[in-house]
Structure formats: structure tokens, C-alpha cells
Design a protein around this motif. Sequence first.
Motif, PDB file in Angstrom:
ATOM      1  N   PRO A 183     -24.464  27.592  15.699  1.00 16.99           N
ATOM      2  CA  PRO A 183     -25.069  27.031  14.350  1.00 16.99           C
ATOM      3  C   PRO A 183     -26.396  26.179  14.649  1.00 16.99           C
ATOM      4  O   PRO A 183     -26.645  25.612  15.865  1.00 16.99           O
ATOM      5  CB  PRO A 183     -24.081  26.108  14.051  1.00 16.99           C
ATOM      6  CG  PRO A 183     -22.821  26.115  15.025  1.00 16.99           C
ATOM      7  CD  PRO A 183     -23.505  26.782  16.314  1.00 16.99           C
TER       8      PRO A 183
ATOM      9  N   PRO B 260     -23.290  21.020   6.465  1.00 15.99           N
ATOM     10  CA  PRO B 260     -24.143  20.636   7.653  1.00 15.99           C
ATOM     11  C   PRO B 260     -25.544  20.099   7.264  1.00 15.99           C
ATOM     12  O   PRO B 260     -26.289  19.312   7.891  1.00 15.99           O
ATOM     13  CB  PRO B 260     -24.250  21.972   8.136  1.00 15.99           C
ATOM     14  CG  PRO B 260     -23.090  23.095   7.946  1.00 15.99           C
ATOM     15  CD  PRO B 260     -22.890  22.504   6.505  1.00 15.99           C
TER      16      PRO B 260
ATOM     17  N   GLU C 186     -17.470  24.092  11.896  1.00 14.35           N
ATOM     18  CA  GLU C 186     -18.073  24.926  12.709  1.00 14.35           C
ATOM     19  C   GLU C 186     -19.092  24.244  13.262  1.00 14.35           C
ATOM     20  O   GLU C 186     -19.345  24.015  14.771  1.00 14.35           O
ATOM     21  CB  GLU C 186     -18.515  26.191  12.006  1.00 14.35           C
ATOM     22  CG  GLU C 186     -19.384  27.121  12.945  1.00 14.35           C
ATOM     23  CD  GLU C 186     -19.735  28.282  12.078  1.00 14.35           C
ATOM     24  OE1 GLU C 186     -19.431  29.481  12.220  1.00 14.35           O
ATOM     25  OE2 GLU C 186     -20.402  28.191  11.105  1.00 14.35           O
ATOM     26  N   TYR C 187     -20.080  23.516  12.516  1.00 18.69           N
ATOM     27  CA  TYR C 187     -20.981  22.415  13.077  1.00 18.69           C
ATOM     28  C   TYR C 187     -20.836  21.596  13.945  1.00 18.69           C
ATOM     29  O   TYR C 187     -21.205  21.331  14.874  1.00 18.69           O
ATOM     30  CB  TYR C 187     -21.842  22.186  11.686  1.00 18.69           C
ATOM     31  CG  TYR C 187     -23.205  21.381  12.156  1.00 18.69           C
ATOM     32  CD1 TYR C 187     -24.320  21.972  12.671  1.00 18.69           C
ATOM     33  CD2 TYR C 187     -23.282  19.944  11.606  1.00 18.69           C
ATOM     34  CE1 TYR C 187     -25.283  21.185  12.766  1.00 18.69           C
ATOM     35  CE2 TYR C 187     -24.418  19.130  11.620  1.00 18.69           C
ATOM     36  CZ  TYR C 187     -25.561  19.952  12.450  1.00 18.69           C
ATOM     37  OH  TYR C 187     -26.590  19.231  12.740  1.00 18.69           O
TER      38      TYR C 187
ATOM     39  N   GLN D 276     -17.965  25.381   7.367  1.00 18.30           N
ATOM     40  CA  GLN D 276     -19.153  25.226   8.120  1.00 18.30           C
ATOM     41  C   GLN D 276     -19.249  23.861   8.707  1.00 18.30           C
ATOM     42  O   GLN D 276     -19.988  23.622   9.851  1.00 18.30           O
ATOM     43  CB  GLN D 276     -20.416  25.498   7.120  1.00 18.30           C
ATOM     44  CG  GLN D 276     -20.538  27.123   6.922  1.00 18.30           C
ATOM     45  CD  GLN D 276     -19.651  27.496   5.634  1.00 18.30           C
ATOM     46  OE1 GLN D 276     -18.650  26.847   5.370  1.00 18.30           O
ATOM     47  NE2 GLN D 276     -19.756  28.777   5.422  1.00 18.30           N
TER      48      GLN D 276
ATOM     49  N   TYR E 202     -28.835  26.255   6.870  1.00 17.31           N
ATOM     50  CA  TYR E 202     -27.724  26.453   7.805  1.00 17.31           C
ATOM     51  C   TYR E 202     -27.691  27.872   8.329  1.00 17.31           C
ATOM     52  O   TYR E 202     -27.667  28.761   7.586  1.00 17.31           O
ATOM     53  CB  TYR E 202     -26.450  25.956   7.433  1.00 17.31           C
ATOM     54  CG  TYR E 202     -25.438  26.099   8.510  1.00 17.31           C
ATOM     55  CD1 TYR E 202     -25.295  25.089   9.365  1.00 17.31           C
ATOM     56  CD2 TYR E 202     -24.391  27.021   8.187  1.00 17.31           C
ATOM     57  CE1 TYR E 202     -24.169  25.258  10.405  1.00 17.31           C
ATOM     58  CE2 TYR E 202     -23.258  26.741   9.110  1.00 17.31           C
ATOM     59  CZ  TYR E 202     -23.199  26.189  10.137  1.00 17.31           C
ATOM     60  OH  TYR E 202     -22.069  26.259  11.239  1.00 17.31           O
ATOM     61  N   GLN E 203     -27.846  28.314   9.587  1.00 12.30           N
ATOM     62  CA  GLN E 203     -27.632  29.643   9.999  1.00 12.30           C
ATOM     63  C   GLN E 203     -26.861  29.480  11.559  1.00 12.30           C
ATOM     64  O   GLN E 203     -26.723  28.386  12.190  1.00 12.30           O
ATOM     65  CB  GLN E 203     -29.207  30.002  10.288  1.00 12.30           C
ATOM     66  CG  GLN E 203     -29.953  29.216  11.191  1.00 12.30           C
ATOM     67  CD  GLN E 203     -31.502  29.599  11.400  1.00 12.30           C
ATOM     68  OE1 GLN E 203     -31.941  30.425  10.609  1.00 12.30           O
ATOM     69  NE2 GLN E 203     -31.933  29.317  12.412  1.00 12.30           N
ATOM     70  N   VAL E 204     -26.195  30.665  11.561  1.00 12.66           N
ATOM     71  CA  VAL E 204     -25.354  30.883  12.655  1.00 12.66           C
ATOM     72  C   VAL E 204     -26.181  32.211  13.415  1.00 12.66           C
ATOM     73  O   VAL E 204     -25.807  33.214  12.920  1.00 12.66           O
ATOM     74  CB  VAL E 204     -23.968  30.718  12.382  1.00 12.66           C
ATOM     75  CG1 VAL E 204     -23.201  31.046  13.757  1.00 12.66           C
ATOM     76  CG2 VAL E 204     -23.453  29.772  11.781  1.00 12.66           C
TER      77      VAL E 204
ATOM     78  N   LYS F 153     -19.838  24.116   1.670  1.00 15.21           N
ATOM     79  CA  LYS F 153     -19.890  25.279   2.421  1.00 15.21           C
ATOM     80  C   LYS F 153     -21.113  25.178   3.466  1.00 15.21           C
ATOM     81  O   LYS F 153     -21.286  24.062   4.187  1.00 15.21           O
ATOM     82  CB  LYS F 153     -20.051  26.556   1.680  1.00 15.21           C
ATOM     83  CG  LYS F 153     -18.638  26.919   0.981  1.00 15.21           C
ATOM     84  CD  LYS F 153     -18.531  28.224   0.383  1.00 15.21           C
ATOM     85  CE  LYS F 153     -17.400  28.562  -0.367  1.00 15.21           C
ATOM     86  NZ  LYS F 153     -17.028  28.122  -1.389  1.00 15.21           N
ATOM     87  N   GLU F 154     -22.250  26.210   3.424  1.00 21.35           N
ATOM     88  CA  GLU F 154     -23.311  25.868   4.028  1.00 21.35           C
ATOM     89  C   GLU F 154     -24.272  24.427   3.894  1.00 21.35           C
ATOM     90  O   GLU F 154     -24.932  24.040   4.599  1.00 21.35           O
ATOM     91  CB  GLU F 154     -24.433  26.972   3.825  1.00 21.35           C
ATOM     92  CG  GLU F 154     -24.040  28.443   4.289  1.00 21.35           C
ATOM     93  CD  GLU F 154     -22.828  28.993   3.345  1.00 21.35           C
ATOM     94  OE1 GLU F 154     -22.733  28.397   2.266  1.00 21.35           O
ATOM     95  OE2 GLU F 154     -22.052  30.007   3.455  1.00 21.35           O
TER      96      GLU F 154
END
Lengths: 326, 326
Positions: free
Chosen positions: B220, A238, A264-265, A261, B213-215, A234-235
Motif C-alpha cells: 500500500p 488511509p 491493510e495500511y 484498507q 490510496y493504491q496497492v 474504505k480507500e
Amino acid sequence: MKAFLRSFFFLLFIFPLNLLAQDPLPSWNEGATKQSIIDFVKAVTTEGSADFVPIPERIAIFDNDGTLWSEQPLYFQFLFAVDQVKVLAPKHPEWKTKEPFKSVLAGSMKGALAGGEKSLLAIMMATHAGMTTDVFNASVKEWIESAQHPKFKKLYTECVFQPMLEVLTYLRANGFKTFIVSGGDIDFMRVWAERVYGIPPEQIVGTKMKLKYQVVDGVPSLLRTPALSLLDDKEGKPVGIHEHIGRIPIAAFGNSDGDFQMLEYTTSASGKRLGLIVHHDDADREFAYDRQSKIGTLNKGLDEGPKRGWIIISMKNDWKKIFSFE
Amino acid sequence: MKAFLRSFFFLLFIFPLNLLAQDPLPSWNEGATKQSIIDFVKAVTTEGSADFVPIPERIAIFDNDGTLWSEQPLYFQFLFAVDQVKVLAPKHPEWKTKEPFKSVLAGSMKGALAGGEKSLLAIMMATHAGMTTDVFNASVKEWIESAQHPKFKKLYTECVFQPMLEVLTYLRANGFKTFIVSGGDIDFMRVWAERVYGIPPEQIVGTKMKLKYQVVDGVPSLLRTPALSLLDDKEGKPVGIHEHIGRIPIAAFGNSDGDFQMLEYTTSASGKRLGLIVHHDDADREFAYDRQSKIGTLNKGLDEGPKRGWIIISMKNDWKKIFSFE
């Protein structure tokens, strides 16, 4: 003379045409999914194209469990852990009366997992920590070369997806560096991934135990301590990508919401990007599961993926062949 | 016709001989040190030789500070941090009265470091954490393209050792993958190392901050939190090597006791191994320091290295040229 002429014509006409027409993805059925992979590779490798990407930036990442090999009925690494409990039991007489080990030794997976996440963690830590990397690697090697998948009755390293092996080869032939980015233990994969996928140890990113350098009788080794350095899921994916690769990949292949993630990244960055999700929808040839499955849950990705331009690969429709042993 | 004949003879006799005689390490003086590098490369790349190493296992690692570029009068990354305090000061009015920042802003390095390790850590964390990797990388890029070394009056990326650049090229031409394994921040190096050393981001191992990790608004990013994921120095170096590379290198180049464990880990493994220590003994052309220096202390390595077969490189005697700008 006739034979010579035949050879000559064959070489002149048939052979080159055949080469030109050679299919880089023979286990994929013709269709939009296969074409999207080929179109992407053409776009980023054609010099002068607006989407051209120089070779050092051609990084493609692959989840492992459920993306490059199967993950049912349980993650293969967990099946290794269960077998390892049996191997290590003689050194742990207390396991005979202590859960979850007692149930594992009695062959009851249900009992072993009754304690939920805590039981799972106990089994993983007992089999994945407290030894040197050399000892751990040797135990993985022994297991992977002998244990068999309960449904397919094949070595686990034979339960890899033939169409994905073709994608790995196709990308590398086009200047890509291929990496694994998996929730699995980094060293568990490194033992066999170079042989099976052609991916060297330095291109494998995974969950990592905190290591401790020690020198015993002049011999250096690394102890796997019972603490995580990175949970690469997950997080965490990335984070693992940045730690190990240091730049954003241009293509990502996953199969579960644990890969959300990472996809997404990869696909949010500017420039041409490719995101794909392997959908397990073939109960006959492999397994069928998605939203409700505890292993490899695919829920958010099925809804949001297509909106983000990610391609859903149907194993049933897109793959001519799943395993090479079929 | 005469000209043609001359060209012909040139191509036939002179050119190939010249190629054969081409020196891969022209900035190195002839002698035992240079020869030991060439002999090692010949041994591990000669098929059929007892010491032959297949290409995927030809991994060579290099410390950065003091091994590939200078590290005096202070680690360049610390000089970046000091300059960064000045850049960030407008956003931190409290620094005007708060040590160690007050002293840094007043230009007093002595005052800034009066608080010892605690002050150093405060300066590093204020300039290396609390921002995204993108923001940090941009600040490094701006600095590295403009700041000058106080003694040499050159960009820091010009203060790299020409003989070591030749070693990097020579090894790569012989099938080696070259990695950096440094106590410096992994991202600080990645910004410029590919351009300067030809080493891509995925082959750089260094000290790492824990990332989050942050969005934000659909974008991201990775936040550098004020906590270490790995201190890639001393005992941390073999840990970084295993995490990132996953196998033991066959050659290691260092310069200080911070590299001791990395050299020990590399050269203790079976098979042909090469360990080298760059000794800074040239006060005229660069700097001279070892046992007593706070930066790049070399004490244990000088005593134990030769006993372990490690080669001590004398910058004064072994290097014809130190910098390309000489």
C-alpha cells in the motif's frame, strides 16, 4: 492492635499481589484474543525487545460505528439526521410534499429510503450542511444528551462497548495515543467522544464537509458547505490517517469491510503490527450480522483477515460483558 | 566537613532560589513583549484564576515560515522545489526547452518566475505531486540534511528562531499542546519538525495535496495527486485548524498577513486569548521587510493587529539572540 496488624499484613502481602495481578481487560474472557492484545502491548513496550516501539510512534486507531459503539438498526448518525429533519421541518414547509422528507416526517423510513443513495444523501446534506460548525455542534449535543436507542432504551453514548473502553484505557496507560478513524462525520463525534472515550477532538479523524471561513458582524465562524472534503471510508481511511496523523499506526481496530484498507495500511508496514476485527455474532446481547448486512457489511474481512494475521473478535465468546449497563 | 556544609547550604538556599529565578525565555530581552507572554501563561495556568484554562484546551498554534524559521530570500520550500527540478531533470528531457524549467536549470530565477503564478505552480506541482508520500518524504529528508541557506551558510533547520524554540518549550512545560499551522506543505514540514521543534506529525497542519490510496504488488502507498485538498493560508487557516484540531486555540503566533485570519479566529473567541506577530525589522541579524515584501507581506496586521490587542514582536528589540549559531 489486631486491626493494625491485619491492615499491616494486608498492605504488605495482599495489596501488592493484588496490584500485580490486576487485569487490564476485565470484561474480556480469557483466551487467545485477549492474550494477543496483551502480548502485543508487552512486545512493543518492553525496552530492549526487538519489537520495542518508542512512545511517539505508539499510535492506535479505532473505527467508531460497530467498533466502539453499536451501529444497528441504523448508524446512529443517520438516526440523528432523521430526528433533525423533524426539528428543522418548521423552517422547510416544502418538505411536507417533497421526498424523502415527506416520508421521514410521516415516520416511514421505508418510504424515506425508497430513493436509495440519492434519498440518503438528501437527508444527510439537509441536516449536516448549510449551517456553521457551532450551530451543528449544538444540535448534536442536544440530541446525544436526550435521544434513546430503540432496542436498548439507553442514551446512544451508553451503547458503547465496555471491553473496547478497557482497551482504550489499557493502551493509553502504556504510552499509546488513541485515535478514531471513522466514516462518521468528524464533528458529530467530537461533540461527545472526549467525554465518552477520552479521545480529544484533535485525535478524531472522520468524514469532513468543506468548510468556509466567514466573518459576520465581526464574528468569525465556519460554514459547513454541502460538499465533501473527505469521505473517510474504505480507500479514504488511509488518506484520513495520513492527513491527520502523518505516520502509520501500529494497531488498528475495525469491524466492517469499510475498515479493510485501514487495517491493510496499518498491518502491511514493517515492524510489529496488530489488526483486529470486531465480529457482531451476539444476537441476544447486541446484534448478529456480517456478510449480508447493509449496515456494517463484513465479508472480505472475514475471509482475508485471518490470512493476513488479523484477529477476529467474537463478541459472543470473547466479551464477558458488552455494555456497562448489562 | 567544610565541603559538605558548603554543599548543604548550596542545596538548601542557592539551588532552589536559582530554580525559582530560572528564566524560561532567556533569548528574549526584558520588556512588555516578553512580559505579555509570561503573564498570559500565568493567567491561564493558575487554578482558581478567572482566566484558568484546563490542560486539554491549552492549544497554541504557530505559523512556520517567518515565525519559527526564516523565509527570505525565498520560502525554503520553494528553494527545495528549485533544487528538486535539477534532481528530477534527467527524467524530464523536455524541461531543457520548456519554461519555467529551462530557466531553473540555467540558474535564472528571474526567468523562471517571469511567468508569474503560473510558473510557480508548474514548478511546485512538478516537484510536489505525481509521487508517493514515501518518495516525496525521502527527497525532502535528503535535501534538508544537506542544503544550505544562501546568506547564513547553515542548514535550513539551523535557521530557526531561538526565542521561538524557547516559547515552544515554555508552553509545553505549562501543559500546552503546540501545533504548526502553516501555508507550507504538511509533509514537507513533518519530515523534520519533530526533531527541530519537538512537534509531532499529528500536530502539524499545512497545505495538503489530494492523496490517492493504491496497492501495488501488495504494497500500500499514498499517491500525491496534482490537486490541492487544502490551501492552508489566509481563510484556509481557520479551516485547517478546525479540520485538524477541532477547537479554537487560545494562543496564535504569526508573522504575515497570511496569518491574519488565524489570529482573528483565535483571538475573537471568548476567554483569555493571546495573538502575536513576529515583525522582521532586523536587517543586520536576519532580514527587514513588511508592507512592500512579496514574501511574508505584513501590512494589514501592522495596522489592525494592535487595535485588536495583538502584540507586535520586534526581532530587533525583543530578541537578544535570533539564531542559536550567532
